[in-house]
Design an enzyme around this catalytic site. Structure first.
Site, PDB file in Angstrom:
ATOM      1  N   THR A   1       1.716 -12.972  27.224  1.00  0.00           N
ATOM      2  CA  THR A   1       2.473 -12.752  26.174  1.00  0.00           C
ATOM      3  C   THR A   1       1.898 -13.379  24.699  1.00  0.00           C
ATOM      4  O   THR A   1       1.419 -14.530  24.813  1.00  0.00           O
ATOM      5  CB  THR A   1       3.820 -13.136  26.295  1.00  0.00           C
ATOM      6  OG1 THR A   1       4.084 -12.643  27.664  1.00  0.00           O
ATOM      7  CG2 THR A   1       4.651 -12.629  25.192  1.00  0.00           C
TER       8      THR A   1
ATOM      9  N   ARG B   1       9.360  -2.291  35.291  1.00  0.00           N
ATOM     10  CA  ARG B   1       9.835  -3.669  35.359  1.00  0.00           C
ATOM     11  C   ARG B   1       9.660  -4.144  33.886  1.00  0.00           C
ATOM     12  O   ARG B   1       8.835  -4.027  33.245  1.00  0.00           O
ATOM     13  CB  ARG B   1       9.069  -4.545  36.159  1.00  0.00           C
ATOM     14  CG  ARG B   1       9.229  -6.124  35.913  1.00  0.00           C
ATOM     15  CD  ARG B   1       8.515  -6.819  35.056  1.00  0.00           C
ATOM     16  NE  ARG B   1       8.460  -8.172  35.135  1.00  0.00           N
ATOM     17  CZ  ARG B   1       8.005  -9.116  34.087  1.00  0.00           C
ATOM     18  NH1 ARG B   1       7.456  -8.612  33.217  1.00  0.00           N
ATOM     19  NH2 ARG B   1       8.099 -10.338  34.283  1.00  0.00           N
ATOM     20  N   VAL B   2      11.233  -5.030  33.344  1.00  0.00           N
ATOM     21  CA  VAL B   2      10.825  -5.187  32.067  1.00  0.00           C
ATOM     22  C   VAL B   2      10.962  -6.916  32.198  1.00  0.00           C
ATOM     23  O   VAL B   2      12.168  -7.042  32.926  1.00  0.00           O
ATOM     24  CB  VAL B   2      11.907  -4.662  31.020  1.00  0.00           C
ATOM     25  CG1 VAL B   2      11.993  -5.524  29.673  1.00  0.00           C
ATOM     26  CG2 VAL B   2      11.855  -3.345  31.019  1.00  0.00           C
ATOM     27  N   GLY B   3      10.311  -7.693  31.679  1.00  0.00           N
ATOM     28  CA  GLY B   3      10.516  -9.187  31.685  1.00  0.00           C
ATOM     29  C   GLY B   3      11.330  -9.728  30.326  1.00  0.00           C
ATOM     30  O   GLY B   3      11.962  -8.898  29.797  1.00  0.00           O
TER      31      GLY B   3
ATOM     32  N   THR C   1       6.956 -17.539  25.762  1.00  0.00           N
ATOM     33  CA  THR C   1       5.900 -16.944  26.784  1.00  0.00           C
ATOM     34  C   THR C   1       6.298 -17.532  28.022  1.00  0.00           C
ATOM     35  O   THR C   1       6.861 -18.529  27.944  1.00  0.00           O
ATOM     36  CB  THR C   1       4.368 -17.086  26.306  1.00  0.00           C
ATOM     37  OG1 THR C   1       3.589 -17.010  27.219  1.00  0.00           O
ATOM     38  CG2 THR C   1       4.293 -18.510  25.593  1.00  0.00           C
ATOM     39  N   GLY C   2       5.661 -16.848  29.254  1.00  0.00           N
ATOM     40  CA  GLY C   2       6.030 -17.245  30.472  1.00  0.00           C
ATOM     41  C   GLY C   2       6.343 -16.413  31.312  1.00  0.00           C
ATOM     42  O   GLY C   2       6.529 -15.113  31.139  1.00  0.00           O
ATOM     43  N   HIS C   3       6.915 -16.807  32.501  1.00  0.00           N
ATOM     44  CA  HIS C   3       7.083 -15.945  33.582  1.00  0.00           C
ATOM     45  C   HIS C   3       8.627 -15.243  33.239  1.00  0.00           C
ATOM     46  O   HIS C   3       9.491 -15.833  32.853  1.00  0.00           O
ATOM     47  CB  HIS C   3       7.711 -16.842  34.768  1.00  0.00           C
ATOM     48  CG  HIS C   3       8.128 -16.127  35.993  1.00  0.00           C
ATOM     49  ND1 HIS C   3       9.431 -16.316  36.551  1.00  0.00           N
ATOM     50  CD2 HIS C   3       7.668 -15.075  36.892  1.00  0.00           C
ATOM     51  CE1 HIS C   3       9.448 -15.706  37.495  1.00  0.00           C
ATOM     52  NE2 HIS C   3       8.721 -14.937  37.684  1.00  0.00           N
ATOM     53  N   GLY C   4       8.525 -14.023  32.909  1.00  0.00           N
ATOM     54  CA  GLY C   4       9.599 -13.256  32.435  1.00  0.00           C
ATOM     55  C   GLY C   4      10.975 -13.278  32.850  1.00  0.00           C
ATOM     56  O   GLY C   4      11.824 -13.414  32.202  1.00  0.00           O
TER      57      GLY C   4
END
Ligand code: GLY
Length: 308
Positions: free
Chosen positions: A169, A197-199, A220-223
């Site tokens: 991101t 899928r939406v994070g 930013t990162g693991h959604g």
């Protein structure tokens, strides 16, 4: 008021061969955003310009350069937020759009809604006359190879998020000379994610938040981890409790790591121009222009400086 802009090109494990392009890309985006601020334009204009620059750069997972989902398609998410009014606009799972951040801004300014998804977002883009781009134009040859190699989605909690071959991101936060704050975040998501899928990136409070009274944040990162801890709001909660911007970012990222094993990063700017860029992954390209210098880095604790 002295304007400030900070941008990031995504946390994770930026591969060695992309480091140079990533650092050059965040520096260019920060300069593009700062040029807008210098002209006296709004923080909102600046974060949109900076994120568009990152979306147009194939080194990053947003717009051109996005990762592909399980079906080999590209589904994009983006959000923008105005700290002076708390208005925000977002698009999720939108396809064939080069600059989703601009569409997100149109959702904020031209509709009565906060989020448009998938077909609705596409119909809205069409109504605005935003041209479509073929999926192939958004995907690099390197991404095609990596998609083939990886074969399936892996639940990228902290350890894996740090080893996946990808940038992540992108985002920007800004303070303009009128004292207004804004933020924007844009992403292609995670490789091999399920269709639809939406994070956390495009979700208000998780991937971004801006309030003139406390600060502007882009994450930013693991959604799924951003969603669990509502990372952007958590950072501003700590600021509201009296912590400095740097401590608030560090504490919140640490909490996400410990509580849900989520890796990631964040940038933030406060109402007086104090700013931070930090991450718990191996790398995160970032850059900031604060009127004095252009600061930038990609490795933990790295902070370089040159003329703005
Ligand atoms: N890191 C991007 C996402 O989780 O969507």
């Amino acid at each position: 008021m002295k304007p400030v802009i900070v941008v990031h090109g995504g946390s994770g494990a930026c591969p060695d061969e992309l480091c140079r392009a990533s650092v050059d890309g965040v520096k260019a985006a920060a300069r593009a955003g700062y040029a807008v601020l210098e002209k006296g334009a709004s923080a909102l204009d600046a974060v949109e310009a900076a994120v568009r620059s990152l979306e147009d750069n194939p080194a990053f997972d947003a717009g051109h350069g996005s990762v592909m989902n399980a079906a080999g398609d590209v589904e994009l998410d983006a959000i923008i937020m105005d700290g002076s009014t708390l208005a925000s606009g977002a698009v999720t799972s939108v396809r064939n759009i080069a600059n989703p951040v601009t569409l997100a801004r149109a959702v904020m300014e031209k509709t009565d809604h906060g989020i448009l998804t998938d077909r609705g977002a596409s119909l809205f883009a069409e109504k605005l006359g935003i041209p479509t781009v073929p999926t192939e134009a958004l995907v690099t040859e390197m991404e095609r190879k990596e998609w083939e190699r990886q074969k399936c989605y892996s639940n990228q909690v902290k350890e894996e998020f740090n080893t996946q071959w990808s940038n992540d991101t992108v985002g920007a936060v800004a303070l303009d000379r009128h004292g207004n704050l804004a933020c924007a975040t844009s992403t292609g998501g995670i490789r091999h994610k399920m269709v639809g899928r939406v994070g956390g990136a495009p979700i208000i409070g998780s991937g971004a938040y801006a309030d003139n009274q406390s600060g502007a944040v882009s994450c930013t990162g693991h959604g799924e981890s951003l969603l669990k801890v509502t990372l952007a709001r958590l950072i501003l909660f700590h600021v509201e409790q009296g912590r400095g911007i740097t401590e608030a970012v560090e504490k919140s990222l640490q909490h996400m790591g410990e509580r849900v094993r989520g890796g990631g990063g964040a940038i933030a700017v406060g109402p007086s121009g104090q700013w931070a860029a930090n991450f718990t992954t191996v790398r995160m390209p970032w850059a900031c222009v604060d009127g004095v210098a252009l600061h930038y880095g990609i490795e933990p604790k790295e902070k370089n400086q040159e003329a703005p």
